[in-house]
Design an enzyme around this catalytic site. Structure first.
Site, PDB file in Angstrom:
ATOM      1  CB  THR A 208      -0.884   0.005   1.270  1.00 29.89           C
ATOM      2  OG1 THR A 208      -1.727  -1.153   1.270  1.00 29.89           O
ATOM      3  CG2 THR A 208      -1.745   1.257   1.332  1.00 29.89           C
ATOM      4  CB  SER A 209       0.905   4.280   0.380  1.00 29.92           C
ATOM      5  OG  SER A 209       1.334   5.605   0.293  1.00 29.92           O
ATOM      6  CB  SER A 210       5.808   3.941   0.894  1.00 29.27           C
ATOM      7  OG  SER A 210       7.186   3.793   0.702  1.00 29.27           O
ATOM      8  CB  ALA A 212       1.507   0.570  -3.713  1.00 32.09           C
ATOM      9  CG  HIS A 349      -2.783   7.941  -0.596  1.00 23.72           C
ATOM     10  ND1 HIS A 349      -2.358   7.371  -1.774  1.00 23.72           N
ATOM     11  CD2 HIS A 349      -1.812   7.707   0.307  1.00 23.72           C
ATOM     12  CE1 HIS A 349      -1.167   6.819  -1.591  1.00 23.72           C
ATOM     13  NE2 HIS A 349      -0.810   7.008  -0.331  1.00 23.72           N
TER      14      HIS A 349
END
Ligand SMILES: *[C@@H]1O[C@H](CO)[C@@H](O)[C@H](O)[C@H]1NC(C)=O
Ligand SMILES: *[C@@H]1O[C@H](CO)[C@@H](O)[C@H](O)[C@H]1NC(C)=O
Length: 365
Positions: A208-210, A212, A349
């Site tokens: 997820t996010s970083s 991802a 986000h």
């Protein structure tokens, strides 16, 4: 001290321009940031690094890093004395491992082994978001819980960087066997294959996010290691590249969706990460929200260009449909068996996790 003062001087002129409050997960500061510097109620502006602060839920500072549930066995030397078999890993608890191979940045590594492990189990690498930890992603996702049903093993890496984002920007991390965080993660995977009987053809990455963005990095730089990846609210491989700058630097141009390339240019970044590689690339599923103001939704369309080019798929989807198990504002665009892109209308986000669906994509459920 000098660095700090420089950063402050660089930020001060912009503070005056700030207006309004940043939303949850929104950016609230960092060098060059001209947007809001305060956060909506229930969130706290938390510095990830000099370039990036984010409104995180809650009012307390981020939790401390997880502690190991079992201490490292003490051996006569630091090489070659760690227990090797999967039987040495305690079941159904998050357990730290060390001495798993080349680990240039000394990332932390945690394993979750279910009570009943499948023979030749699959392996999932689950990478956390900025300011997260292995512990937080473990308890905030269902990957560990579902392994009790499906018998796979999970690795939860833990970022060593001060803002606890992953290094997805250095040349080292973006190069096959080049070093940094990605190599540390891959070393643990190789260790699991050699010592735990993990099926090398069923190694998967999610994040997820970083995390991802790290998943994109792993898929692009280590296509021989990973069979499939789920990128939840991330960016295209190489989009964060900032060679020569400190590892785990924040790339605002990419984050804000201003790095627009052709599919061929994006694919060239992937193939340059591992020159000479002729094998298959991991199949990919990317998820993104249209209201994402941390990693702008343009990144979704850049990912689409990258992976459709890598797979030699048409640039328009074969189908683009709602799914009964998803909110009806989500559209699942399928470009071919190896690439799907799910856009979530009105979602910020990050996109919530749909672990059961990811396991189906991996062929595990
Ligand atoms: C799928 O359809 C939705 C809704 O029309 C659209 O917003 C989205 O851009 C489409 N996805 C792709 C990858 O073209
Ligand atoms: C998207 O659609 C394809 C084709 O129908 C399907 O195979 C896949 O499971 C769907 N993906 C998701 C995430 O629902």
């Amino acid at each position: 001290m000098f660095k700090f003062t420089t950063a402050l001087v660089a930020v001060l002129p912009f503070l005056r321009l700030a207006a309004g409050q940043a939303q949850e997960w929104g950016q609230c500061g960092g060098i060059g940031w001209t947007g809001p510097t305060t956060c909506v109620a229930g969130t706290v502006c938390t510095e990830s690094n000099a370039y990036y602060s984010q409104c995180l839920p809650g009012s307390a500072p981020p939790p401390p890093p997880p502690t190991s549930t079992v201490s490292q066995p003490s051996g006569p030397s630091s090489t070659g004395t760690a227990p090797t078999g999967l039987s040495s890993i305690p079941a159904s608890t998050l357990h730290q491992i060390t001495n798993f191979g080349t680990n240039p940045n000394n990332i932390g590594m945690y394993v979750y082994k279910p009570a009943k492990v499948a023979s030749n189990p699959a392996l999932i690498v689950a990478s956390h978001y900025c300011s997260g930890t292995a512990q937080a992603y473990y308890s905030g996702s269902k990957y560990a819980q579902l392994s009790e049903t499906y018998g796979y093993v999970v690795l939860f890496p833990n970022s060593p960087h001060s803002g606890t984002c992953w290094d997805v920007s250095s040349d080292e991390t973006l190069t096959h066997n080049g070093g940094s965080d990605s190599l540390g993660i891959v070393s643990a995977v190789r260790y699991a294959i050699s010592n735990w009987g993990v099926d090398a053809s069923r190694v998967f990455a999610v994040g997820t996010s970083s995390g991802a963005m790290m998943t994109s990095v792993l898929a692009g730089a280590y296509p021989d290691v990973f069979k499939a990846g789920i990128v939840d609210s991330g960016v295209a491989f190489g989009c964060f590249a900032l060679p020569g700058q400190p590892e785990d630097s924040w790339n605002s141009q990419c984050a804000e969706g201003q790095l627009i390339l052709t599919g061929a240019q994006w694919a060239a970044k992937v193939t340059a990460a591992y020159p000479g590689y002729t094998g298959a690339y991991p199949k990919m599923q990317v998820w993104h929200g249209t209201a994402d103001t941390t990693l702008y939704p343009q990144n979704f369309f850049e990912e689409v260009k990258q992976w459709t080019t890598i797979f030699n798929y048409p640039s328009t989807p074969l189908s683009n449909i709602t799914e009964s198990y998803l909110p009806n504002t989500y559209h699942n665009a399928t470009f071919g068996p190896n690439f799907q892109a799910i856009l979530a209308q009105g979602v910020g986000h990050t996109v919530p996790l749909f672990e059961q669906q990811y396991l189906q994509f991996f062929g595990l459920a």
